[in-house]
Every structure is written in C-alpha cells, then in structure tokens.
Design a protein around this motif. Structure first.
Motif, mmCIF file in Angstrom:
data_model
loop_
_atom_site.group_PDB
_atom_site.id
_atom_site.type_symbol
_atom_site.label_atom_id
_atom_site.label_comp_id
_atom_site.label_asym_id
_atom_site.label_seq_id
_atom_site.Cartn_x
_atom_site.Cartn_y
_atom_site.Cartn_z
ATOM 1 N N ASP A 1 37.393 50.595 32.891
ATOM 2 C CA ASP A 1 38.289 49.649 32.061
ATOM 3 C C ASP A 1 37.833 49.143 30.905
ATOM 4 N N ASP B 1 40.071 45.853 29.506
ATOM 5 C CA ASP B 1 39.472 44.773 29.216
ATOM 6 C C ASP B 1 38.133 44.787 30.120
ATOM 7 N N ASP C 1 37.451 44.461 33.262
ATOM 8 C CA ASP C 1 37.547 43.459 34.528
ATOM 9 C C ASP C 1 38.145 44.240 35.832
ATOM 10 N N HIS C 2 38.413 45.371 35.592
ATOM 11 C CA HIS C 2 39.247 46.064 36.976
ATOM 12 C C HIS C 2 38.375 46.225 37.976
ATOM 13 N N ARG D 1 47.831 47.499 29.889
ATOM 14 C CA ARG D 1 47.011 47.058 28.742
ATOM 15 C C ARG D 1 46.699 48.296 28.031
HETATM 16 MG MG MG Z 1 41.473 45.155 33.206
#
Ligand code: MG
Ligand code: ADP
Length: 212
Positions: free
Chosen positions: A31, A36, A38-39, A181
């Motif tokens: 990710d 970003d 955070d996955h 995203r």
């Molecule tokens: Mg993410």
C-alpha cells in the motif's frame, strides 16, 4: 462433506486474523507503493476486532448468520479505511446467504464466499481490471462456484478459489488503478500488485486452511 457450525466459522475468523497479522507489514509495504501504507494496519485492526467480538459470543446459542453480522459490525467500527465498508458488506452478504442454517454444508460455504465477493463488488462498484481486491475476489468466487457445481469437495473448491485469487492478484500488476486511492497515480500504478488483492489471497488461503 464438511459441516461447519458457528464454532467452525469462529475458527475461520481466528485463522484469518492470525494470517493477516502475520502479513501486516507486507500489506503496508504494498500500500505504501500505490496508496497510503495503511492497508496492513487497517486489515489487522479489522480482523482483530472481529476476533475479539466473536470471543465474547456464546457460540452454542447463535447461528452462523448472527456470527457473520457481528463480524461485519465490528469490522466496520474498527476500520476507517475504504476496506472497512467493503469487508463489512462482504460479511453481511455472507450472513444473508446462510440465514436460517445452524450447520453449513459445502454448498453453503461456497454460497457464502460468492455472496461475500458480490457484496464487495456491489459496495465498491469496481469492475474486473480496475486493480482492486475485486480482481482477486471475483475470480476466486467464480472458480469456487464452478468447482462446487462440478461436484468437487470443499477442499478442492477452495484450492481452486485460492489459485484463482493468486492469479488475479498477480494480474493486478499489469493493471492501471481506476478505483480507490491509487487511481490518482494513473499509469504510475502499473507494475505493482494491488494491496487489497494481496490481502484477499491471504484471506482465501486462511479460509482454505481452516474450513476444509
Ligand atoms: Mg490504504
Ligand atoms: P484506503 O485506500 O482507504 O487507505 P485500504 O488501504 O485499507 O484503504 O485499502 C486499499 C484497497 O482497497 C485497495 O488496494 C483496493 O484493493 C481496495 N479498494 C479501494 N477502493 C475500492 C473499490 N471501490 N472497490 C473495491 N476495492 C477497492
């Protein structure tokens, strides 16, 4: 024929939580390249919350549909990222698919899996080829359904689903992100595996290991 009750489904969620936890850093790294970063954290938080919520249920008193709806609610509450509503919808649809059953037979498990994948697609409106978790979940569900209809065992069907999910996740490397995203990156998303497709493989693998 395999028979899965609420205790069996809880074991499935425990197995998924452990597998996602072990995979957390890789998922964050994936990710980090096109999103970003955070996955892995989001998925670990979500399945950790599911594990904790299910631990407080009286499994002898509740049917699988209640368990799955509990999983949906706790996942949604724990996850702020876009994977939150996607998996919450998956579990709610899974719950609806097994409503009224105390024991899930092979065909029920496959129906649950297919409903989960359909729920993710309906919620996120992603089509195949848009570089999302749908590119792993949909082929996995289709392969499992086809295997089940061809008379394969649950283990064989889940093996086929896992192979399809792996191929789908691998194929996201050659896709340009069109949803979520990473779609902001356009062509710069090429060459990288979608993190949501990668975690879908981890989940299907844990389902195979724990259910069959
Ligand atoms: Mg993410
Ligand atoms: P966020 O993008 O909010 O940080 P996560 O990092 O937890 O959320 O999840 C990202 C993953 O969510 C992507 O890799 C992709 O697989 C999946 N995703 C994003 N948008 C969609 C969508 N509309 N439909 C299906 N999956 C999606």
């Amino acid at each position: 024929m395999t028979s899965i009750d609420s205790a069996g489904l809880k074991r499935m969620f425990d197995a998924i939580a452990a597998a996602i936890d072990a995979d957390k850093d890789r998922l964050c790294q994936l990710d980090g390249v096109i999103g970003d970063a955070d996955h892995g954290i989001a998925m670990a938080l979500g399945f950790g919350a599911v594990r904790d919520a299910l631990a407080s249920l009286d499994l002898s008193a509740i049917e699988p549909t209640i368990l799955l709806n509990t999983a949906a609610k706790s996942f949604l509450n724990a996850v702020g990222a876009s994977s939150g509503p996607l998996y919450a919808t998956a579990f709610m649809r899974g719950a609806a698919a097994v409503k009224g059953k105390a024991i899930l037979e092979d065909a029920d498990i496959i129906a649950m899996l297919r409903a989960m994948a359909q729920g993710i697609q309906d919620r996120g409106k992603a089509e195949l080829g848009e570089k999302t978790m749908v590119d792993a979940w949909l082929p996995a569900a289709q392969a499992a359904g086809a295997a089940q209809e061809a008379g394969k065992t649950l283990l064989e069907s889940l093996e086929t689903a896992l192979a399809a999910a792996e191929r789908g996740a691998e194929a996201t490397k050659n896709m340009i992100a069109a949803k979520g995203r990473s779609s902001r990156l356009g062509e710069r998303s090429l060459g990288h595996m979608d993190p949501g497709a990668a975690s879908a493989v981890t989940i299907v693998k844990a389902m195979r290991d724990s259910l069959a």
